[in-house]
Structures are given as C-alpha cells and as structure tokens.
Design a protein around this motif. Structure first.
Motif, PDB file in Angstrom:
ATOM      1  N   GLY A  80      -1.010  -0.621  11.304  1.00 23.13           N
ATOM      2  CA  GLY A  80      -1.976  -0.283  10.283  1.00 23.13           C
ATOM      3  C   GLY A  80      -2.081   1.227  10.191  1.00 23.13           C
ATOM      4  N   CYS A  81      -2.627   1.720   9.088  1.00 25.53           N
ATOM      5  CA  CYS A  81      -2.705   3.175   8.928  1.00 25.53           C
ATOM      6  C   CYS A  81      -3.932   3.540   8.110  1.00 25.53           C
ATOM      7  CB  CYS A  81      -1.448   3.718   8.265  1.00 25.53           C
ATOM      8  SG  CYS A  81      -1.405   5.528   8.230  1.00 25.53           S
ATOM      9  N   GLU A  82      -4.776   4.370   8.700  1.00 20.06           N
ATOM     10  CA  GLU A  82      -6.038   4.747   8.069  1.00 20.06           C
ATOM     11  C   GLU A  82      -5.839   5.693   6.888  1.00 20.06           C
ATOM     12  OE1 GLU A  82     -10.546   6.016   9.469  1.00 20.06           O
ATOM     13  OE2 GLU A  82      -8.851   6.353  10.812  1.00 20.06           O
ATOM     14  N   HIS A  83      -4.671   6.280   6.743  1.00 15.08           N
ATOM     15  CA  HIS A  83      -4.439   7.136   5.585  1.00 15.08           C
ATOM     16  C   HIS A  83      -4.627   6.368   4.284  1.00 15.08           C
ATOM     17  CE1 HIS A  83      -1.944  10.426   7.824  1.00 15.08           C
ATOM     18  NE2 HIS A  83      -3.237  10.574   7.964  1.00 15.08           N
ATOM     19  N   GLY A  84      -4.337   5.081   4.292  1.00 16.63           N
ATOM     20  CA  GLY A  84      -4.624   4.239   3.138  1.00 16.63           C
ATOM     21  C   GLY A  84      -3.752   4.467   1.924  1.00 16.63           C
ATOM     22  N   CYS A  85      -2.529   4.959   2.110  1.00 20.23           N
ATOM     23  CA  CYS A  85      -1.635   5.178   0.967  1.00 20.23           C
ATOM     24  C   CYS A  85      -1.425   3.855   0.227  1.00 20.23           C
ATOM     25  CB  CYS A  85      -0.307   5.746   1.429  1.00 20.23           C
ATOM     26  SG  CYS A  85      -0.481   7.264   2.408  1.00 20.23           S
ATOM     27  N   VAL A  86      -1.811   3.801  -1.030  1.00 26.78           N
ATOM     28  CA  VAL A  86      -1.815   2.530  -1.747  1.00 26.78           C
ATOM     29  C   VAL A  86      -0.411   1.970  -1.911  1.00 26.78           C
ATOM     30  CG1 VAL A  86      -1.677   3.599  -4.036  1.00 26.78           C
ATOM     31  CG2 VAL A  86      -2.748   1.344  -3.774  1.00 26.78           C
ATOM     32  N   TYR A  87       0.591   2.823  -1.939  1.00 20.07           N
ATOM     33  CA  TYR A  87       1.972   2.403  -2.190  1.00 20.07           C
ATOM     34  C   TYR A  87       2.732   2.064  -0.919  1.00 20.07           C
ATOM     35  CZ  TYR A  87       2.158   7.258  -0.832  1.00 20.07           C
ATOM     36  OH  TYR A  87       1.951   8.430  -0.155  1.00 20.07           O
TER      37      TYR A  87
END
Length: 362
Positions: A80-87
């Motif tokens: 998982g990654c908190e940066h949250g890049c939608v793509y």
C-alpha cells in the motif's frame, strides 16, 4: 463494479486522498452495496485515517523476468502507499489482502519490520549473485510512514555496508534524509536515484498524488542529490494525454537544470481496478475532458484501457504513443540526457554473515 460505503465517505473523508472510490476487492466472495434503509440519519463523515499493520514475511526479495524492466529483483518495504497516486498500477495488489484497491490501498498499509534481517539472510546465501536491487517498484519506499518505521533506511544501511548495488524510485524528498548512505554508495558507483516528477503544477500534482512531495520539493531534491555526487534520473511517469502530457518538455528541462542526467517516461497504464478508479477521478476533477482522455489512452492501448503485453505495455502503440515517444527523444537530445542504462558496480559485493536469532554464550 459495485462500490461499497460511498454514501458515508463524503468530501471530508476523502480530502487529501487520491481515489474517490473504495471498490471491493475482486477476490471477495461477497460485495457490499450502499443502500437507503429508510432511516435517513445524517452521519458525520470523519477523515480517513491511515492505519499501519505490521507483517513478517518469509522473504523480502522479489524476482522478475520481464523484458520491459531494467532490473530483475526488487524490494518493497511496505504494502500500500499513502501517497495515493490515483493512477498507480500497484493498486490491484491490495485485492490479494481482501482490501480495496481504492481508498484502502492508500490508508490500510502494511510495514515489514524484519525486512533487513530477511535481506541479510538472502545476501549471505553462498549461491547469491549480486545485481542491482530496485526500490520503489510497487510502493514508494519513502512514503510518509517511512519517517516512523525507517525500514528503507535499515535496508540501505545493510546494502551500503556490503557494497551491494541498488536503485531508488520515489516521489518524496524524504530521500534526502539518507544522503549520508547514498553519498557513500554513489562514491563506488553502487546507486542512482530516480525522482518521479509528473507535473510542475502544484494543483494538478496535489490532485493526482495528494501525499507525495510537491513538485518544487522534488526538483530541490534532484539538485541536492546531484550536488552530492549522486546520479539522478528524472522519471515522468505516467504521461497522461490531455492531463500532463503537454508538460513533458518543461518537466524534463526543469529536472535537467536541477542536475538530472538521465530521463525515463512511461505512458499511463490502467490494469484491472485502476481503470474504474482513474475514470472516477477524471469525472470528479476533469469532467470536461474525461471522454477525450480515455479515448486517447485507448488509442495507445489497441482500443482497450490497458495493454499487458511485453514490449508495448511500458511504451504504448499507435500514432499518439509514437508522438509522445518522438517528443521525448527530441527533448532528451536537446537537453543532453544520456541513455537509461544504470551501469552500477557488482564486483565490490562483500557477502555478509548469516543472521542468527541466538545470543552468543560468551
């Protein structure tokens, strides 16, 4: 696709997040659908908080045989990654945890505190042969929770100690925290850092990558790393038609001026659930051009939302993909960028001793 709990999310809940939806994982045997039960009770939408679970995997080094990638092994300290890049093409991996590739991917995170011990065990094996280890292939090794867990730093400390080559791809200026280790590794040609810069527009970056470092901070990181003698590659990935593709020349020039010496680009990829998530994001933020964006993406993917074939999945095909490729090649020539090859040293490796869980008797 069924979407769960959307009625209770609200603007306050998803503020600072990339995805606008939280679809059920594709492996769940049942799916939940928000429904009006007639009570019509207004519930306050609470902010979506990040939760971290510790996991203890049995291995940490992942291998691949893809002809499209310049490395054959990688490490992901987190899931998982908190940066949250939608793509993000890695979002679908959260379905294997029975979690959503949507908001769960950026808020339900997993940390691997035994990563360095596992890596030491792997490197100490008599049959192990060194080759560059890639960080940042699925999730960012310098996402915000690294400030607390410091797993990436522990791994780098080991790799620097045993003189093992590694590469880093990140969207965070937190990489500067480990300048001491990177400088030591770079002095022996054991590392290079790839900073992903997708836009110079803070507003667009905040929408696409809400918890990644702002563009000017990434450029500042490129400059500081370069001045420290660390080779830096700028990565414009993904290139999204009618969203950020018009910035390619400006992004690469800004990165070159900051000290980057190589460049990489990748057209947007929309595997599995990412397609619906991205289209939902388009409708939320760019409804005026959503259909145009998807039409151009499909023109690069043989009429589909995604192309998973080796040879074309990382570059696309068709006239629009060729136009992007031509623009990229020209700007790289004009800016004096070199090729993509890493050329890191593998002959300095010092095999570590095998870790032990037992205490010495003396």
């Amino acid at each position: 696709m069924n979407i769960r709990n959307l009625d209770n999310l609200g603007e306050k809940t998803i503020r600072g997040r990339g995805a606008t939806q939280n679809p059920d994982g594709r492996f769940l045997t049942s799916q939940r659908i928000a429904a009006d039960d007639g009570w019509q009770i207004e519930e306050e939408a609470l902010p979506l908080r990040t939760q971290v679970t510790l996991e203890h995997p049995k291995t940490i080094l992942s291998k691949n045989t893809s002809p499209d990638l310049p490395f054959d092994r990688s490490i992901n300290p987190y899931r998982g990654c908190e940066h949250g890049c939608v793509y993000c093409y890695a979002r679908p991996t959260h379905a294997y945890l029975d979690l959503s590739p949507g908001l769960d991917f950026e808020s339900q995170l997993y940390a691997k505190p035994n990563a360095a011990t596992l890596l030491q065990k792997t490197l100490s094996h008599p049959g192990y042969s060194p080759a560059p280890i890639a960080f940042g292939t699925n999730t960012d090794p310098y996402q915000p929770i690294e400030k607390t867990y410091r797993i990436t730093r522990e791994l780098l400390e080991l790799l620097v100690e045993v003189k093992h080559p590694f590469t880093i791809t990140t969207k965070s200026d937190l990489v500067l925290r480990d300048m001491d280790l990177l400088r030591r590794a770079a002095s022996e040609n054991l590392t290079c850092v790839c900073l992903s810069v997708t836009s110079l527009d803070n507003r667009l970056s905040r929408r696409m990558e809400p918890r990644a470092s702002a563009p000017h901070k990434r450029l500042a990181a490129i400059e500081k790393l370069s001045r420290a003698g660390i080779r830096v590659i700028v990565q414009m990935a993904p290139v999204i038609p009618a969203i950020n593709d018009m910035e390619m020349e400006a992004v690469l020039k800004a990165a070159r001026d900051a000290g980057a010496t190589q460049a990489v680009y990748i057209p947007i990829r929309l595997p599995l659930e990412v397609s619906d998530l991205f289209q939902g994001w388009l409708e939320e933020h760019y409804p005026d051009r959503a259909s145009k964006v998807m039409k151009l993406i499909r023109s690069m993917r043989e009429g589909k939302d995604n192309d998973g074939n080796f040879g074309s999945r990382m570059s696309g095909s068709g006239p629009y993909a060729e136009l992007i490729r031509s623009r990229f090649s020209k700007i790289c020539r004009d800016l004096g960028f070199k090729g993509r090859k890493y050329d890191l040293a593998t002959d300095r490796f010092i095999r570590p001793s095998k870790p032990t869980d037992q205490f010495s008797l003396f």
